[in-house]
Structures are given as C-alpha cells and as structure tokens.
Design a protein around this motif. Structure first.
Motif, mmCIF file in Angstrom:
data_model
loop_
_atom_site.group_PDB
_atom_site.id
_atom_site.type_symbol
_atom_site.label_atom_id
_atom_site.label_comp_id
_atom_site.label_asym_id
_atom_site.label_seq_id
_atom_site.Cartn_x
_atom_site.Cartn_y
_atom_site.Cartn_z
ATOM 1 N N MET A 6 0.645 -1.334 0.010
ATOM 2 C CA MET A 6 0.104 0.114 -0.366
ATOM 3 C C MET A 6 0.724 1.281 -0.086
ATOM 4 S SD MET A 6 -3.345 1.215 2.935
ATOM 5 C CE MET A 6 -3.510 2.518 2.927
ATOM 6 N N VAL A 7 0.929 1.679 -1.091
ATOM 7 C CA VAL A 7 1.363 3.478 -0.773
ATOM 8 C C VAL A 7 0.650 4.811 0.009
ATOM 9 C CG1 VAL A 7 2.259 5.342 -2.177
ATOM 10 C CG2 VAL A 7 1.961 2.780 -3.413
ATOM 11 N N ARG A 8 1.856 5.164 0.886
ATOM 12 C CA ARG A 8 0.958 5.848 1.361
ATOM 13 C C ARG A 8 1.494 7.709 0.876
ATOM 14 N NH1 ARG A 8 0.610 3.708 7.068
ATOM 15 N NH2 ARG A 8 1.139 1.755 7.507
ATOM 16 N N TRP A 9 0.315 7.615 0.440
ATOM 17 C CA TRP A 9 0.804 8.835 -0.319
ATOM 18 C C TRP A 9 0.035 10.121 0.322
ATOM 19 C CZ3 TRP A 9 3.547 10.618 -4.281
ATOM 20 C CH2 TRP A 9 3.633 9.282 -5.057
ATOM 21 N N ILE A 10 0.904 11.001 0.819
ATOM 22 C CA ILE A 10 0.567 11.663 2.080
ATOM 23 C C ILE A 10 -0.451 13.087 1.121
ATOM 24 C CG2 ILE A 10 1.026 14.152 3.790
ATOM 25 C CD1 ILE A 10 3.381 11.784 4.508
ATOM 26 N N GLU A 11 -1.602 13.459 0.850
ATOM 27 C CA GLU A 11 -2.149 14.298 -0.290
ATOM 28 C C GLU A 11 -1.214 15.914 0.650
ATOM 29 O OE1 GLU A 11 -2.085 13.619 -3.839
ATOM 30 O OE2 GLU A 11 -2.650 11.424 -3.643
ATOM 31 N N LEU A 12 -0.817 16.417 -0.410
ATOM 32 C CA LEU A 12 -0.419 18.572 0.253
ATOM 33 C C LEU A 12 -1.082 19.151 -0.686
ATOM 34 C CD1 LEU A 12 2.353 18.122 1.823
ATOM 35 C CD2 LEU A 12 0.408 17.767 3.216
ATOM 36 N N ASP A 13 -0.875 21.076 -0.376
ATOM 37 C CA ASP A 13 -1.927 21.408 -1.232
ATOM 38 C C ASP A 13 -0.862 21.791 -2.376
ATOM 39 O OD1 ASP A 13 -4.449 21.518 -0.248
ATOM 40 O OD2 ASP A 13 -4.185 22.818 0.707
ATOM 41 N N GLY A 14 0.139 22.733 -1.407
ATOM 42 C CA GLY A 14 1.578 22.596 -2.129
ATOM 43 C C GLY A 14 2.857 21.674 -2.114
ATOM 44 N N ALA A 15 2.562 20.670 -2.346
ATOM 45 C CA ALA A 15 3.584 19.462 -3.017
ATOM 46 C C ALA A 15 2.540 17.897 -3.070
ATOM 47 C CB ALA A 15 4.958 19.412 -1.203
ATOM 48 N N VAL A 16 4.039 17.850 -3.980
ATOM 49 C CA VAL A 16 2.720 16.410 -4.893
ATOM 50 C C VAL A 16 3.376 15.562 -4.934
ATOM 51 C CG1 VAL A 16 2.227 18.102 -6.880
ATOM 52 C CG2 VAL A 16 4.204 17.155 -7.248
ATOM 53 N N ASN A 17 4.724 15.133 -4.381
ATOM 54 C CA ASN A 17 5.412 14.453 -4.261
ATOM 55 C C ASN A 17 5.552 13.475 -2.922
ATOM 56 O OD1 ASN A 17 6.850 11.543 -5.307
ATOM 57 N ND2 ASN A 17 9.212 12.863 -5.700
ATOM 58 N N VAL A 18 5.165 13.407 -2.570
ATOM 59 C CA VAL A 18 5.311 13.035 -1.047
ATOM 60 C C VAL A 18 4.403 11.999 -0.606
ATOM 61 C CG1 VAL A 18 4.697 14.198 1.736
ATOM 62 C CG2 VAL A 18 4.784 15.799 -0.488
ATOM 63 N N ARG A 19 5.408 11.492 1.103
ATOM 64 C CA ARG A 19 4.931 9.609 0.726
ATOM 65 C C ARG A 19 5.197 9.132 1.897
ATOM 66 N NH1 ARG A 19 7.196 9.271 -4.143
ATOM 67 N NH2 ARG A 19 9.008 7.491 -4.819
ATOM 68 N N VAL A 79 13.681 -0.535 -4.734
ATOM 69 C CA VAL A 79 13.980 0.091 -6.469
ATOM 70 C C VAL A 79 12.317 0.486 -6.526
ATOM 71 C CG1 VAL A 79 13.806 -0.917 -8.550
ATOM 72 C CG2 VAL A 79 14.840 -1.556 -6.597
ATOM 73 N N ALA A 80 10.793 -0.498 -5.781
ATOM 74 C CA ALA A 80 9.735 0.544 -5.828
ATOM 75 C C ALA A 80 9.633 1.557 -6.038
ATOM 76 C CB ALA A 80 8.865 -0.663 -5.892
ATOM 77 N N ASP A 81 9.987 2.190 -4.103
ATOM 78 C CA ASP A 81 9.909 2.781 -4.151
ATOM 79 C C ASP A 81 10.833 4.230 -4.841
ATOM 80 O OD1 ASP A 81 8.746 5.287 -1.436
ATOM 81 O OD2 ASP A 81 11.340 5.080 -1.602
ATOM 82 N N TYR A 82 11.970 3.769 -5.510
ATOM 83 C CA TYR A 82 12.495 5.287 -5.973
ATOM 84 C C TYR A 82 11.399 5.048 -7.352
ATOM 85 C CZ TYR A 82 15.428 6.600 -9.780
ATOM 86 O OH TYR A 82 15.760 7.334 -10.502
ATOM 87 N N ALA A 83 11.220 4.005 -8.046
ATOM 88 C CA ALA A 83 10.170 4.644 -9.484
ATOM 89 C C ALA A 83 8.751 4.893 -9.180
ATOM 90 C CB ALA A 83 9.883 2.780 -9.494
ATOM 91 N N ARG A 84 8.457 5.043 -8.032
ATOM 92 C CA ARG A 84 6.949 5.479 -7.551
ATOM 93 C C ARG A 84 6.813 7.302 -8.008
ATOM 94 N NH1 ARG A 84 5.822 1.625 -3.931
ATOM 95 N NH2 ARG A 84 5.237 0.710 -4.866
ATOM 96 N N SER A 85 8.038 7.715 -7.695
ATOM 97 C CA SER A 85 7.644 8.728 -8.106
ATOM 98 C C SER A 85 7.555 9.352 -9.327
ATOM 99 C CB SER A 85 8.944 9.877 -7.777
ATOM 100 O OG SER A 85 9.152 10.274 -6.178
ATOM 101 N N ALA A 86 7.602 8.291 -10.118
ATOM 102 C CA ALA A 86 6.961 8.371 -11.987
ATOM 103 C C ALA A 86 5.422 8.953 -12.101
ATOM 104 C CB ALA A 86 7.847 7.171 -12.656
ATOM 105 N N GLU A 87 4.976 8.454 -10.432
ATOM 106 C CA GLU A 87 3.896 8.147 -10.977
ATOM 107 C C GLU A 87 2.728 10.343 -10.856
ATOM 108 O OE1 GLU A 87 1.481 5.583 -8.211
ATOM 109 O OE2 GLU A 87 2.995 4.188 -8.288
ATOM 110 N N ARG A 88 4.398 11.055 -10.188
ATOM 111 C CA ARG A 88 4.258 12.334 -9.651
ATOM 112 C C ARG A 88 4.881 12.956 -11.102
ATOM 113 N NH1 ARG A 88 0.612 12.827 -5.130
ATOM 114 N NH2 ARG A 88 -0.613 10.948 -5.627
ATOM 115 N N ILE A 89 5.752 12.680 -12.036
ATOM 116 C CA ILE A 89 5.786 12.951 -13.017
ATOM 117 C C ILE A 89 5.843 14.606 -13.130
ATOM 118 C CG2 ILE A 89 6.148 12.297 -14.692
ATOM 119 C CD1 ILE A 89 9.630 13.481 -12.906
#
Length: 262
Positions: A1-14, A182-192
């Motif tokens: 499960m990806v623990r994205w933290i949804e914020l107003d002022g940043a997009v690649n936070v987990r 490796v999966a965590d590193y690559a996950r930032s591509a979802e928010r590129i």
C-alpha cells in the motif's frame, strides 16, 4: 500500500511506513517521509505535517544556490521543526547570494564537471557522484533521521533523485527488501507531471526545465538498480558503503530502532 500524503503545496510526498524488511519486520509510519520542495506548503499542509504526522526535522538536500533563491519555507516558522541543509553537491562553504530577479539562476549541476568514474553511467552515474562528493551529507541525513524525536522529512527540489538516493541508502541500511526499495524509488514517476509543473512555475528552476522532458526524467527502476549493483560490487552493499565513510554500529542500531517496528 502506497502511503501518499496529499498536500496543497507539494505533489511527491509519501510516508515510507509499511515497507517490508528481509527479516519480516516493517518500517513504522510517521518516522520517515520523502518529499519534493516544501516552499509552497499551505497552512493546512503545515498543520498536517507538524501536528498530525509529528514532523520534527527536515533534511533539505538542495544546494546553497537553491536555498538562497527560494528563501525560507513555511516550516521554518514552526519552532518545533529543525531544518538542516545537507547538499549533495560540492559547496564553497560560503553563503550564496540569490540572483537578482532579472538574472537567471545558475544551478550547480549546470556547470559541474563529473569525473570519468561517473560520467558514462547516465543517471546512476549522477547518483554515484552524489556519494563520491558528499558522503558527509548522506551520513548526516541518516543521523538526523535516527536522532529525531518524531518524523523526519527528506526532500530536494523534485523529491526523486537526491531524495531517492539518500532514502534508498537509509532503507537498505535497515534491511528493507531490495525490490521494495526499487519500487519506492520508481513510484515518483507517478507524479512526474505534477513535479515538473511545480518546477517550471518557479524562477529558480524554470530555466533548467525549459527543454526538459518529464517523461525522459521520470525515475526508472533500472537506474537505482544499477547504483545498488555498484555498491554491492565495490562495498558489499549500502551498509558497507556507509561504514567505509564513518558510519558506526551505534549509528546503525539507532537508525533501526527509529525506523523499524520492534
């Protein structure tokens, strides 16, 4: 499960809580958070991070040029949060004045020449350059994580390259499974796309982003795999690299105690 933290002022936070280790444990939540630039956090974002997630320290991996150009972010207004700057590029040791508003910001990687050891390795070579140039910053960041009473945010501008390397080293040190790293590193591509939109909107990074392709700069699993392979070959892994640069068993024990479930 990806623990994205949804914020107003940043997009690649987990939150890296939940990542599994080889011995069957997991990383605890609200201990280590990775992020892109924190300059645009809203008041609601700050409350979420500081009050709800108990962020008490920030390891800012940006260079002095970036920090001077961007100025202090909203978290600097919270006295309970310690902000430390650990550049992954060589620094002069002197305060860098921000460029005038009508001048382009020249970022260190636009002028830095890499050694032959790293220049033919693509993105993984750039990452190897971070480790060659600023092992001190990597160790200082891991020690900040271990010693902080609360959560630590590790961030740079995009939250994918400098942050990705330091977080990968930290996770490898406490025994997180390689495929999870490796999966965590690559996950930032979802928010590129969101990352690039943010960078293009700032004077600091707009020039650097002018001809950059988000797709070409998206993190790929093979990049961090190659870096980890080099560390395996030359040091016996990330833990060996850390110890070759002054990391101690006491440091390692403190980091494990901080990040892992008992």
């Amino acid at each position: 499960m990806v623990r994205w933290i949804e914020l107003d002022g940043a997009v690649n936070v987990r939150d890296l809580g939940g990542l599994p280790t080889a011995d069957g444990r997991v990383v605890q939540s609200s201990r280590l958070i990775r992020s892109d630039n924190l300059q645009d956090l809203s008041e609601r974002d700050v409350r979420r991070l500081v009050d709800d997630l108990r962020v008490r320290a920030v390891a800012d991996l940006r260079t002095g040029v970036e920090v001077s150009s961007e100025g202090p972010g909203p978290l600097a207004e919270r006295p309970e949060v310690e902000i430390r700057h650990f550049s992954l590029f060589p620094e002069s040791g002197q305060t860098t004045d921000a460029a005038a508003e009508d001048e382009p910001v020249v970022l260190p990687w636009q002028t830095q020449r890499r050694t032959e050891r790293v220049q033919h390795r693509g993105a993984s070579g750039v990452y190897l350059g971070y480790l060659d140039d600023r092992a001190d910053s990597v160790l200082d960041t891991l020690r900040l994580i271990a010693q902080t009473d609360g959560a630590t945010i590790v961030h740079c501008a995009a939250g994918k390259d400098r942050t990705g390397v330091v977080v990968a080293i930290a996770l490898a040190e406490v025994g997180v499974q390689r495929d999870a790293i490796v999966a965590d590193y690559a996950r930032s591509a979802e928010r590129i796309e969101g990352i690039f939109d943010r960078l293009r909107s700032t004077r600091t990074y707009a020039g650097d982003m002018a001809n950059a392709s988000a797709d070409q700069h998206a993190p790929r699993a093979a990049t961090i795999e190659r870096l980890l392979d080099v560390l395996d070959t030359e040091y016996g892994g990330a833990p060996g690299w850390l110890r070759a640069h002054g990391w101690t068993e006491a440091d390692a024990a403190a980091l494990r105690a901080k990040l892992l479930e008992p």
